[in-house]
Structures are given as structure tokens and as C-alpha cells.
Design a protein around this motif. Structure first.
Motif, mmCIF file in Angstrom:
data_model
loop_
_atom_site.group_PDB
_atom_site.id
_atom_site.type_symbol
_atom_site.label_atom_id
_atom_site.label_comp_id
_atom_site.label_asym_id
_atom_site.label_seq_id
_atom_site.Cartn_x
_atom_site.Cartn_y
_atom_site.Cartn_z
ATOM 1 N N PRO A 133 2.327 4.919 -5.436
ATOM 2 C CA PRO A 133 1.532 5.371 -4.340
ATOM 3 C C PRO A 133 0.685 6.664 -4.427
ATOM 4 C CG PRO A 133 3.550 4.559 -3.284
ATOM 5 C CD PRO A 133 3.749 4.786 -4.829
ATOM 6 N N VAL A 134 -0.329 7.130 -3.762
ATOM 7 C CA VAL A 134 -0.830 8.401 -4.063
ATOM 8 C C VAL A 134 0.029 9.241 -3.166
ATOM 9 C CG1 VAL A 134 -2.813 9.887 -3.263
ATOM 10 C CG2 VAL A 134 -3.063 7.553 -4.039
ATOM 11 N N ASP A 135 0.457 10.405 -3.709
ATOM 12 C CA ASP A 135 1.286 11.508 -2.938
ATOM 13 C C ASP A 135 0.574 11.929 -1.659
ATOM 14 O OD1 ASP A 135 1.636 14.851 -2.867
ATOM 15 O OD2 ASP A 135 3.384 13.643 -3.402
ATOM 16 N N SER A 136 1.521 11.728 -0.640
ATOM 17 C CA SER A 136 0.782 12.172 0.859
ATOM 18 C C SER A 136 0.345 13.690 0.876
ATOM 19 C CB SER A 136 1.783 11.887 1.747
ATOM 20 O OG SER A 136 2.026 10.554 2.041
ATOM 21 N N ALA A 137 0.989 14.566 0.269
ATOM 22 C CA ALA A 137 0.401 15.818 0.186
ATOM 23 C C ALA A 137 -0.810 15.999 -0.432
ATOM 24 C CB ALA A 137 1.541 16.759 -0.360
ATOM 25 N N ALA A 138 -1.112 15.430 -1.426
ATOM 26 C CA ALA A 138 -2.218 15.441 -2.460
ATOM 27 C C ALA A 138 -3.563 14.819 -1.309
ATOM 28 C CB ALA A 138 -2.035 14.829 -3.638
ATOM 29 N N TYR A 139 -3.103 13.707 -0.998
ATOM 30 C CA TYR A 139 -4.168 12.947 -0.149
ATOM 31 C C TYR A 139 -4.441 13.927 1.162
ATOM 32 C CZ TYR A 139 -6.477 9.265 2.457
ATOM 33 O OH TYR A 139 -7.426 8.701 3.420
ATOM 34 N N HIS A 194 -5.634 6.198 -12.504
ATOM 35 C CA HIS A 194 -6.442 6.678 -11.478
ATOM 36 C C HIS A 194 -5.901 6.153 -10.078
ATOM 37 C CE1 HIS A 194 -8.165 2.615 -12.403
ATOM 38 N NE2 HIS A 194 -8.678 2.770 -11.250
ATOM 39 N N TRP A 195 -6.516 6.553 -9.184
ATOM 40 C CA TRP A 195 -6.513 5.844 -7.769
ATOM 41 C C TRP A 195 -7.856 5.973 -7.112
ATOM 42 C CZ3 TRP A 195 -7.576 8.192 -3.038
ATOM 43 C CH2 TRP A 195 -7.360 9.776 -3.005
ATOM 44 N N HIS A 196 -8.099 5.054 -6.013
ATOM 45 C CA HIS A 196 -9.173 4.967 -5.392
ATOM 46 C C HIS A 196 -9.113 4.651 -3.980
ATOM 47 C CE1 HIS A 196 -9.204 1.037 -7.271
ATOM 48 N NE2 HIS A 196 -10.010 0.889 -6.023
ATOM 49 N N GLY A 197 -9.816 4.935 -3.022
ATOM 50 C CA GLY A 197 -9.425 4.719 -1.507
ATOM 51 C C GLY A 197 -10.274 5.208 -0.483
ATOM 52 N N LYS A 202 -10.038 9.850 4.972
ATOM 53 C CA LYS A 202 -9.026 9.676 6.318
ATOM 54 C C LYS A 202 -9.818 9.422 7.543
ATOM 55 C CE LYS A 202 -7.154 14.048 4.612
ATOM 56 N NZ LYS A 202 -6.996 15.346 5.227
ATOM 57 N N ASP A 203 -10.951 9.693 7.404
ATOM 58 C CA ASP A 203 -11.959 9.254 8.744
ATOM 59 C C ASP A 203 -13.045 8.370 8.545
ATOM 60 O OD1 ASP A 203 -13.626 10.789 6.714
ATOM 61 O OD2 ASP A 203 -14.226 11.919 8.452
ATOM 62 N N SER A 204 -12.637 7.438 7.521
ATOM 63 C CA SER A 204 -13.696 6.298 7.330
ATOM 64 C C SER A 204 -13.016 5.201 6.820
ATOM 65 C CB SER A 204 -14.726 6.997 6.299
ATOM 66 O OG SER A 204 -15.794 5.961 5.711
ATOM 67 N N ALA A 205 -13.854 4.090 6.827
ATOM 68 C CA ALA A 205 -13.610 2.833 6.116
ATOM 69 C C ALA A 205 -13.962 3.077 4.653
ATOM 70 C CB ALA A 205 -14.289 1.397 6.754
ATOM 71 N N TYR A 265 -12.109 8.904 -5.548
ATOM 72 C CA TYR A 265 -11.520 8.428 -6.583
ATOM 73 C C TYR A 265 -11.141 9.583 -7.635
ATOM 74 C CZ TYR A 265 -11.598 7.184 -11.831
ATOM 75 O OH TYR A 265 -11.428 6.788 -12.916
ATOM 76 N N GLN A 266 -9.901 9.288 -8.272
ATOM 77 C CA GLN A 266 -9.156 10.495 -9.122
ATOM 78 C C GLN A 266 -8.479 10.074 -10.136
ATOM 79 O OE1 GLN A 266 -6.266 12.718 -6.876
ATOM 80 N NE2 GLN A 266 -6.988 14.514 -8.259
ATOM 81 N N GLU A 267 -8.993 10.579 -11.276
ATOM 82 C CA GLU A 267 -8.227 10.387 -12.560
ATOM 83 C C GLU A 267 -6.937 11.491 -12.827
ATOM 84 O OE1 GLU A 267 -10.817 10.335 -15.948
ATOM 85 O OE2 GLU A 267 -12.153 8.732 -14.919
ATOM 86 N N TRP A 268 -5.863 10.738 -13.141
ATOM 87 C CA TRP A 268 -4.722 11.563 -13.473
ATOM 88 C C TRP A 268 -5.264 12.980 -14.129
ATOM 89 C CZ3 TRP A 268 -0.061 10.795 -11.587
ATOM 90 C CH2 TRP A 268 1.167 11.581 -12.208
ATOM 91 N N GLY A 269 -4.648 14.071 -13.318
ATOM 92 C CA GLY A 269 -4.847 15.283 -14.012
ATOM 93 C C GLY A 269 -6.174 16.095 -13.539
ATOM 94 N N LYS A 270 -7.006 15.288 -13.029
ATOM 95 C CA LYS A 270 -8.463 15.837 -12.609
ATOM 96 C C LYS A 270 -8.474 15.917 -11.246
ATOM 97 C CE LYS A 270 -10.653 13.714 -16.927
ATOM 98 N NZ LYS A 270 -11.697 12.961 -17.570
ATOM 99 N N PRO A 271 -9.672 16.595 -10.867
ATOM 100 C CA PRO A 271 -9.822 16.773 -9.215
ATOM 101 C C PRO A 271 -10.297 15.422 -8.789
ATOM 102 C CG PRO A 271 -11.304 18.319 -10.627
ATOM 103 C CD PRO A 271 -10.631 17.430 -11.542
ATOM 104 N N ALA A 272 -10.072 15.112 -7.567
ATOM 105 C CA ALA A 272 -10.794 13.961 -6.693
ATOM 106 C C ALA A 272 -12.153 14.276 -6.615
ATOM 107 C CB ALA A 272 -9.863 14.128 -5.283
#
Length: 72
Positions: free
Chosen positions: A62-68, A33-36, A39-42, A9-16
Motif C-alpha cells: 500500500p502507499v505509505d500513509s506519511a507520503a500520502y 507506480h501508484w495512483h488514487g 484526500k478531498d476528492s473522488a 500518480y507517482q512512479e517509484w523514486g519520482k515526485p507525485a
């Protein structure tokens, strides 16, 4: 409320923040925010929305691939 798996979970401008089963996140209105899944888990969760008047949900970019990919 996370019911199974592991995610983020990550709010805009804060660490995940890592999430695991049993974790609860309270997201105030107007917080970008985003949540999901990790990489290795449901990732399974319950979302409870408080009713309001003249409200809407906005899906952002969408969440930036580099950040994810930088998450552990």
C-alpha cells in the motif's frame, strides 16, 4: 485517462503528479507506480491495457500513509 475528480500518480523514486479530469498517463510496462484519489476528492479513471504474451499484474505494498498525507 482521468474522467472525473482529482487524484495523484507517482512512479517509484519520482515526485507525485497531480491528476484532474482530461489528464492522460502512459505507464510503460515494468514501471512500479501508484495512483488514487486526492484526500478531498473522488477520482474516476479509465485504464486501457495493451495485450501481451506471458504478462501479469503485480499488486505491491500500500502507499505509505506519511507520503500520502504529505501531498498538498
Amino acid at each position: 485517462m482521468v474522467t472525473a475528480g482529482r487524484g495523484w500518480y507517482q512512479e517509484w523514486g519520482k515526485p507525485a503528479r497531480e491528476l484532474k479530469a482530461g489528464d492522460v498517463v502512459n505507464i510503460p510496462s515494468e514501471v512500479k507506480h501508484w495512483h488514487g484519489a486526492a484526500k478531498d476528492s473522488a477520482f474516476q479513471h479509465l485504464a486501457i491495457e495493451v495485450p501481451g504474451e506471458e504478462t501479469s499484474n503485480e499488486w505491491c505494498e500500500p502507499v505509505d500513509s506519511a507520503a500520502y498525507d504529505a501531498l498538498p
